[in-house]
Design a protein around this motif. Structure first.
Motif, short mmCIF file in Angstrom:
data_model
loop_
_atom_site.label_atom_id
_atom_site.label_comp_id
_atom_site.label_asym_id
_atom_site.label_seq_id
_atom_site.Cartn_x
_atom_site.Cartn_y
_atom_site.Cartn_z
N LEU A 60 5.49 3.20 -2.62
CA LEU A 60 4.13 3.21 -3.17
C LEU A 60 3.85 4.55 -3.83
N GLY A 85 9.66 0.20 -12.37
CA GLY A 85 8.44 -0.26 -11.69
C GLY A 85 8.60 -1.68 -11.18
N ALA A 89 8.74 -2.98 -7.29
CA ALA A 89 7.89 -4.06 -6.77
C ALA A 89 8.75 -5.11 -6.09
N ALA A 90 9.90 -5.42 -6.70
CA ALA A 90 10.80 -6.43 -6.11
C ALA A 90 11.34 -5.94 -4.77
N ARG A 92 9.83 -3.81 -2.72
CA ARG A 92 8.72 -3.88 -1.76
C ARG A 92 8.57 -5.30 -1.24
N ASN A 93 8.79 -6.24 -2.14
CA ASN A 93 8.61 -7.65 -1.77
C ASN A 93 9.76 -8.17 -0.90
N PHE A 98 5.01 -4.27 5.18
CA PHE A 98 4.03 -3.25 5.56
C PHE A 98 3.08 -3.77 6.63
N PHE A 100 -0.41 -2.19 8.30
CA PHE A 100 -1.34 -1.07 8.16
C PHE A 100 -2.27 -0.97 9.38
N MET A 121 4.66 -14.51 -4.18
CA MET A 121 4.95 -13.51 -5.21
C MET A 121 6.43 -13.51 -5.60
N VAL B 354 -1.95 -6.20 -2.59
CA VAL B 354 -0.99 -7.03 -3.34
C VAL B 354 0.11 -6.16 -3.96
N ARG B 355 -0.23 -4.92 -4.32
CA ARG B 355 0.84 -4.03 -4.82
C ARG B 355 1.83 -3.74 -3.71
N SER B 356 1.32 -3.50 -2.47
CA SER B 356 2.24 -3.20 -1.36
C SER B 356 3.07 -4.42 -0.98
N LEU B 357 2.55 -5.62 -1.28
CA LEU B 357 3.31 -6.83 -0.97
C LEU B 357 4.34 -7.17 -2.04
N GLY B 358 4.30 -6.43 -3.16
CA GLY B 358 5.34 -6.65 -4.17
C GLY B 358 4.84 -7.03 -5.54
N ALA B 359 3.52 -6.93 -5.76
CA ALA B 359 3.01 -7.25 -7.10
C ALA B 359 3.30 -6.10 -8.06
N THR B 360 3.67 -6.42 -9.27
CA THR B 360 3.85 -5.37 -10.29
C THR B 360 2.49 -5.07 -10.92
#
Lengths: 247, 463
Positions: A60, A85, A89-90, A92-93, A98, A100, A121, B354-360
């Motif tokens: 992140l 980028g 993202a891929a 992270r997915n 995560f 929190f 996603m 959603v960014r942390s879950l993998g969204a670009t």
């Protein structure tokens, strides 16, 4: 449970922030190796850079110096600075999950849909359309594993703190990540619920082989991990990565 | 796009605010559709009425007495290719006395049979029963309209209207004495709006004053109102008057002693197709007029030339209104922008999640772009459908408002038509779709890009 296979490695990782008072270096050369199947706890006082490190490990945030390597299952390593980028993202997915302190469930989406979101996603439209039932079944299985099946169709606002954190853990596990990054997962929970979450992490590690990195102030939770690291002033208190193993 | 659509659906279902953007876009599109349709209808009807009341071409000179009957000029014009019919006419301005004062009128002397061949004369001259129907039912909602299926008058009916027999019968019915032996006054057909206004009535003898275009002498004459017409254009229906060609020539003193012939104002020309008007006009100008030695200053005008100012004014009016209405659609786009911006602020933490879950970042753009597209599309569809329903029933709605409140939104004595004209044009539909989409896209894209540039770490900490 832990093996010798590495998932992630940092070398002299640095992160500095610009502020009106000048440049503030939060991470001052962090060396870290995370092995598959281990539960690793990072402790330390507030402001030493634990969350900053977790954000960088979670892709992140970007380091201002040093290297961060991700090891694939075939042993090949990828330097995070060379990932686009879209690639980050891929990762992270696919690779990361995560959890929190404040759960961060989407409030407009019910619990099972929150859990399904990472797979939604990942899949293409066509593939998700065909697999929707299967995805929902997996989400329900994960909710069963964390013990909140009966809350599947409830909105997060109607859940207790412990239930929300369980839902967040189920969501983090949805895409079978190789590494679970937990930022103060029990920081907002009472003693009893925190204990249940500890047990859940241990169970997930033992039954699913999940690798878990926990940043916490909770000494009890840290004590149950395989390894404990303490951060002081932007680096670990022991110079050698190997020497930090307390087990 | 699946999670973008999924989240979009959830955001739409969980709060009312985004629907305000749908209402704004729908309202803008509704206004644009309504105004463009009415303005297009206005354009089409204006042209239709002018084309009905004017022939395809008019050949004439600067004076109202420019042409001489004995010339074979009319034969030469009729011989031109594409010319189907011609009709001579006389026109002059006049004044007539009513019980309340003096009104202006436009006298037009025509040969009814010939005039019917070059224009819609038979269609707009009314039978007596139709006049009574229109004038007698003032409170009726159908007061201003004749049915579309109305049968036009036959040539015999039109000829009879101007005949001596018809005048005598009418005079007898009204109770005028002495017209069985003497010649009754010459007949005149007046506009239906003049009858409605009570300025003239069927069977009334009216006194018309004018000046001779040939001798400039002041003239006064009595005429018997034998009928009425309805062209559908208020101005014409209020002030125009038709009388027989010869009666007009005699009244206007158009007998030219020098050539021992009557003069007339011009020739109305009907073509097989109006598309040939320019070509035929040019041919008459170049090859026919130069051979008319006594008519050196003659010219040719198409009906569009004759009403150029009005047609241009209508075109400009539509253009200006289109731009003004597009501002309303622009305002709808601004509403989309504001609502999506508010949503981005409200959902900042969700964006971090959603960014942390993998969204670009493109994926985040997709969420808000998708939301904007749905809002704009829904607004567009609602606006188009309601706009279409409104304009297709606009006269019924107008009549209902009039019947309920007595308030006439579209009074025929102010506007040019007896009913609100409406017409759809594909280009107007494209303008509506294009402007709504462009403004909607801009209104969606800016907050979407802003959302995608949010720092996920800060977004996760957002309170």
């Amino acid at each position: 449970m832990s093996s010798e296979r590495l998932i992630l490695e940092t070398k002299q990782l640095r992160r500095a922030f610009s502020s009106p008072g000048g440049k503030v270096e939060v991470l001052k050369g962090v060396d870290l190796r995370i092995r598959e199947g281990e539960i690793l706890a990072i402790q330390g006082p507030s402001g030493v850079g634990k969350s900053t490190l977790l954000n960088i490990l979670g892709l992140l945030d970007d380091p201002t110096g040093g290297d961060l390597f991700f090891y694939h299952e075939n042993g090949r390593a990828t330097n995070s600075t060379r990932i686009s980028g879209k690639g980050r993202a891929a990762l992270r997915n696919d690779l990361l999950g995560f959890v929190f302190q404040f759960y961060h469930l989407l409030p407009d989406v019910n619990v099972v849909e929150n859990v399904m979101l990472p797979t939604m996603m990942r899949c293409s439209w066509w593939r998700y359309g065909r697999r929707k039932k299967e995805v929902r079944e997996r989400a329900m299985q994960l909710l069963a594993r964390v013990g909140i099946t009966d809350r599947a169709t409830h909105k997060p606002s109607t859940l207790s703190g412990g239930e929300r954190q369980r839902a967040a853990i189920a969501r983090a596990l949805m895409n079978r990540p190789r590494l679970l990054l937990c930022d103060e997962p029990t920081g907002n929970l009472d003693m009893e619920t925190s204990e249940q979450i500890h047990e859940l992490f241990t169970e997930l590690n033992e039954t699913l082989g999940s690798t878990i990195l926990i940043v916490t102030h909770d000494t009890h939770l840290a004590a149950q991990s395989h390894r404990q690291l303490t951060m002081i002033d932007g680096r670990f208190d022991t110079p050698s990565v190997a020497a930090t193993v307390t087990e | 796009m699946k999670y973008q659509l999924f989240l979009t659906r959830k955001y739409l279902m969980s709060r009312f605010i985004p629907w305000a953007a749908v209402i704004a876009v729908a309202f803008g599109v509704f206004a644009l559709v309504t105004v463009l349709s009415v303005m297009e209808g206005f354009k089409v009807e204006t042209r239709k009425h002018i084309r009905g009341s004017l022939a395809h071409l008019m050949v004439g000179g600067p004076s109202d007495a420019a042409m001489i009957e004995s010339d074979d000029f009319d034969e030469r014009v009729l011989a031109v290719e594409h010319v189907e019919a011609i009709a001579p006419f006389v026109s002059a301005a006049g004044l007539f006395k009513t019980h309340s004062g003096v009104q202006r009128c436009m006298l037009r002397g025509v040969d009814p049979i010939a005039e019917a061949k070059v224009g819609d004369f038979r269609r707009y001259v009314l039978r007596e029963s139709e006049v009574l129907q229109l004038v007698g039912n003032r409170a009726s909602q159908e007061i201003h309209r004749l049915p579309e299926s109305r049968e036009p008058m036959s040539d015999d009916e039109v000829s009879y209207l101007f005949s001596l027999e018809s005048r005598r019968k009418l005079a007898e019915r009204i109770g005028y004495k002495g017209f069985q032996r003497e010649q009754p006054p010459q007949p005149v057909i007046v506009g239906i709006e003049a009858v409605r206004a009570g300025e003239v009535a069927l069977g009334q003898i009216i006194n018309i004053s004018s000046f001779s275009p040939l001798t400039n002498k002041a003239l006064v004459g009595n005429f018997l109102v034998v009928g009425a017409f309805q062209m559908g254009s208020y101005d014409e229906d209020r002030s125009a008057m038709f009388l027989p060609l010869r009666a007009a020539q005699e009244y206007l003193d158009l007998y030219d002693e020098r050539v021992q012939e009557y003069r007339y104002t011009g020739l109305s020309v009907r073509l097989d197709d109006y598309a040939n008007a320019e070509e035929v006009g040019e041919h008459i100008r170049d090859h026919v007029i130069p051979h008319a030695p006594k008519n050196t200053y003659l010219g040719v005008l198409t009906w569009e030339d004759q009403r150029r100012n009005l047609l241009t004014a209508v075109d400009i009016e539509k253009l200006i209104l289109t731009w003004i209405m597009m501002l309303i659609v622009g305002f709808a786009g601004a509403t989309v922008f504001l609502i999506l911006t508010l949503l981005v602020i409200e959902k900042t933490r969700d964006l971090g999640v959603v960014r942390s879950l993998g969204a670009t970042s493109n994926g985040v753009v997709g969420i808000f772009l998708c939301l904007g597209c749905i809002l704009v599309t829904l607004g567009l569809v609602i606006g188009l459908v309601t706009g279409w329903l409104f304009v297709t029933n606009i006269n019924e709605i107008h009549d209902w408002i009039y019947a309920t409140t007595g308030w006439r939104l579209f009074p025929p004595d102010i506007y040019y038509f007896t009913k609100i004209p409406v017409a759809f044009k594909p280009l107007d539909l494209l303008i509506t779709l294009g402007s709504a989409n462009v403004f909607g896209l801009i209104g969606s894209l800016i907050p979407a890009i802003w959302a995608s540039r949010q720092d996920p770490i800060k977004a996760l900490r957002h309170e």
